[in-house]
Design an enzyme around this catalytic site. Structure first.
Site, PDB file in Angstrom:
ATOM      1  CG  HIS A 121       7.011  12.121  60.971  1.00 37.22           C
ATOM      2  ND1 HIS A 121       6.543  13.435  60.415  1.00 37.22           N
ATOM      3  CD2 HIS A 121       6.463  11.583  62.064  1.00 37.22           C
ATOM      4  CE1 HIS A 121       5.389  13.089  60.782  1.00 37.22           C
ATOM      5  NE2 HIS A 121       5.032  12.305  61.275  1.00 37.22           N
ATOM      6  CG  ASP A 198      11.675  15.674  63.771  1.00 39.00           C
ATOM      7  OD1 ASP A 198      11.753  15.817  64.537  1.00 39.00           O
ATOM      8  OD2 ASP A 198      10.972  15.260  63.095  1.00 39.00           O
ATOM      9  CD  GLN A 201       8.664  10.090  68.733  1.00 42.17           C
ATOM     10  OE1 GLN A 201       8.524   9.006  69.575  1.00 42.17           O
ATOM     11  NE2 GLN A 201       7.637  10.513  67.863  1.00 42.17           N
ATOM     12  CE  LYS A 224       5.560  13.134  67.285  1.00 43.54           C
ATOM     13  NZ  LYS A 224       4.341  12.492  66.866  1.00 43.54           N
ATOM     14  CB  CYS A 362       4.069   9.929  58.919  1.00 40.81           C
ATOM     15  SG  CYS A 362       2.149  10.855  59.364  1.00 40.81           S
TER      16      CYS A 362
HETATM   17  N1  PMP Z   1       9.224  14.084  63.329  1.00 38.04           N
HETATM   18  C1  PMP Z   1       8.974  12.747  64.183  1.00 38.04           C
HETATM   19  C2  PMP Z   1       9.888  12.529  64.453  1.00 38.04           C
HETATM   20  C3  PMP Z   1       8.173  12.559  64.747  1.00 38.04           C
HETATM   21  O1  PMP Z   1       7.718  11.376  65.573  1.00 38.04           O
HETATM   22  C4  PMP Z   1       6.582  13.162  64.382  1.00 38.04           C
HETATM   23  C5  PMP Z   1       4.879  12.654  65.058  1.00 38.04           C
HETATM   24  N2  PMP Z   1       4.921  11.823  64.229  1.00 38.04           N
HETATM   25  C6  PMP Z   1       6.594  14.265  63.520  1.00 38.04           C
HETATM   26  C7  PMP Z   1       7.680  14.968  63.027  1.00 38.04           C
HETATM   27  C8  PMP Z   1       5.451  15.288  63.435  1.00 38.04           C
HETATM   28  O2  PMP Z   1       4.858  15.967  64.881  1.00 38.04           O
HETATM   29  P1  PMP Z   1       3.821  16.756  64.459  1.00 38.04           P
HETATM   30  O3  PMP Z   1       2.884  16.109  64.037  1.00 38.04           O
HETATM   31  O4  PMP Z   1       3.441  16.979  66.157  1.00 38.04           O
HETATM   32  O5  PMP Z   1       4.127  17.941  63.849  1.00 38.04           O
END
Ligand code: PMP
Length: 404
Positions: A121, A198, A201, A224, A362
């Site tokens: 991401h 990270d 998910q 999430k 993203c």
């Molecule tokens: N890493 C992953 C794998 C994600 O799915 C997301 C959110 N789509 C993020 C990082 C970023 O999370 P946040 O926008 O809540 O900071």
């Protein structure tokens, strides 16, 4: 413990609403999940009954709120197998990764390498690019195979004595791939690198034990995980947090301040400058308590069942391209429909009450890897039902007919 999605859904007030005259089918939980009443009520209760700023008060409400805030930290720690002082509250995973990248940056030199992957991401790419732009570190990206796995052989080859940091997603938000992070962490440590995972998910769909994974840092967002926005967690091994340069300065993160010098508070407070997201932390604590009452293995099985059901029903669809077919993948279906832009697909599905995400998710480098500029994504959560899975397939089949 049995798991019944119909019973669980009743705890989510929003799921009862209609969209465009149809029952809402919410398949965008990988972007942000809906909130159970337990979370909504915990935050409301705090505001109605016991709320003040934390840590600095000598009155009852301040003490009660501090207890609730620090209690939430302990719940999060227990949830991932950590100790409370190893949990830093952040705004979310993004802020947590920025905090670590900025903190580690102090010790990195031009030519030092950071090893990422093509399936990250942007939150786990851009903060490291800052270090490339500002201080000449070199970014390397582990390639992704055609079926959406991390290329392990390439990972081993890219690791070297110059690798200082390895930062990888535990589960891809696009492909659903669950990476073998314990093995990846072991290899990275053997090469002498610091590991950040990270878990945005992964933490939603499986039990996490940071000690077993042995990662130096593990990050995730609350929203999430059925909790509120504006709150997330950074886990860091005590010695790692202790050696990290502070991220932001202000109240609460200091030991002593004079006109000449400052000293810092110990972690985790060293990294929590200013008034923290108190209500959000309480909300996340409530979400974790709520999840603790569920059989998470049964939940995972339910989510997987929804995914395989949809996948089987769409098996013969020659107009569909699915991204990510890694064995053991999570309940995320990213796809394109021949001849249709993903945005159009999402907008037409919305007419049927079905909410999916469309765009780059993203993850532009990953999209480029698959020769795409966008895809649509249906992500399944514990409150989705087989009926909804069928409603999605039916709506998608009708949507495709527009473009045939
Ligand atoms: N890493 C992953 C794998 C994600 O799915 C997301 C959110 N789509 C993020 C990082 C970023 O999370 P946040 O926008 O809540 O900071």
């Amino acid at each position: 413990m049995a798991f019944d999605a119909e019973v669980i859904r009743a705890e989510f007030p929003i799921l009862g609403r209609q969209v465009n005259g149809r029952p809402l089918v919410y398949l965008d939980s990988a972007a942000s999940a809906q909130k159970p009443r337990a979370v909504i009520e915990a935050m409301t209760r705090a505001m109605e009954h016991s709320y003040a700023n934390v840590h600095r008060g000598l009155h009852t409400l301040a003490n009660e709120t501090t207890e609730a805030y620090e209690g939430a930290r302990s719940k999060i720690a227990a949830f991932i197998g950590a100790e409370a002082p190893e949990i830093v509250f952040t705004k979310g995973a993004t802020e947590a990764i920025n905090l670590v990248a900025s903190g580690l940056g102090a010790a990195l030199r031009p030519g030092d390498e950071i090893l990422l992957s093509e399936m990250e991401h942007h939150a786990n790419i851009v903060p490291w690019h800052f270090l490339r732009e500002r201080q000449g570190v070199v970014l390397k990206f582990t390639p992704v195979t055609d079926d959406g796995r991390l290329d392990m052989e390439a990972f081993k080859e890219l690791l070297s004595e110059r690798t200082r940091v390895v930062a990888l997603t535990h589960m891809s938000n696009v492909l659903g791939t669950v990476n073998p992070v314990a093995e990846l962490t072991r290899l990275a440590h053997e090469a002498g690198a610091i590991v950040l995972l990270d878990g945005c998910q992964a933490v939603v769909h499986r039990a996490i034990d940071v000690k077993a994974l042995d990662a130096d840092f593990y990050v995730f967002s609350g929203h999430k995980l059925y909790g509120p926005t504006g709150i997330g967690a950074l886990y860091g091994k005590s010695e790692r947090l202790a050696s990290l340069r502070p991220y932001q300065g202000g109240g609460e993160m200091i030991g002593k301040v004079t006109l000449e010098e400052i000293t810092y508070a110990d972690p985790p407070h060293r990294f929590e400058a200013g008034t923290p997201p108190i209500l959000e932390a309480i909300g996340l604590g409530a979400a974790i308590d709520w999840l603790g009452g569920l059989d998470r293995a049964a939940v995972a099985e339910h989510e997987h069942g929804l995914y395989t059901h949809v996948r089987e029903r769409l098996n013969g669809a020659n107009w569909l391209r699915v991204l990510g077919e890694a064995p053991g993948k999570g309940a995320i279906l990213s796809f394109t429909v021949d001849g249709a832009h993903a945005h159009d697909v999402a907008q037409i599905l919305d007419k049927y009450g079905v909410a999916v995400r469309a765009g780059t998710h993203c993850a532009e480098p990953l999209m480029r890897r698959f020769g795409l500029t966008s895809s649509a994504r249906a992500s399944f959560a514990l409150y989705n039902t087989h009926e909804e899975a069928d409603a999605f397939v039916d709506a998608l089949t009708k949507t495709q007919a527009f473009f045939a």
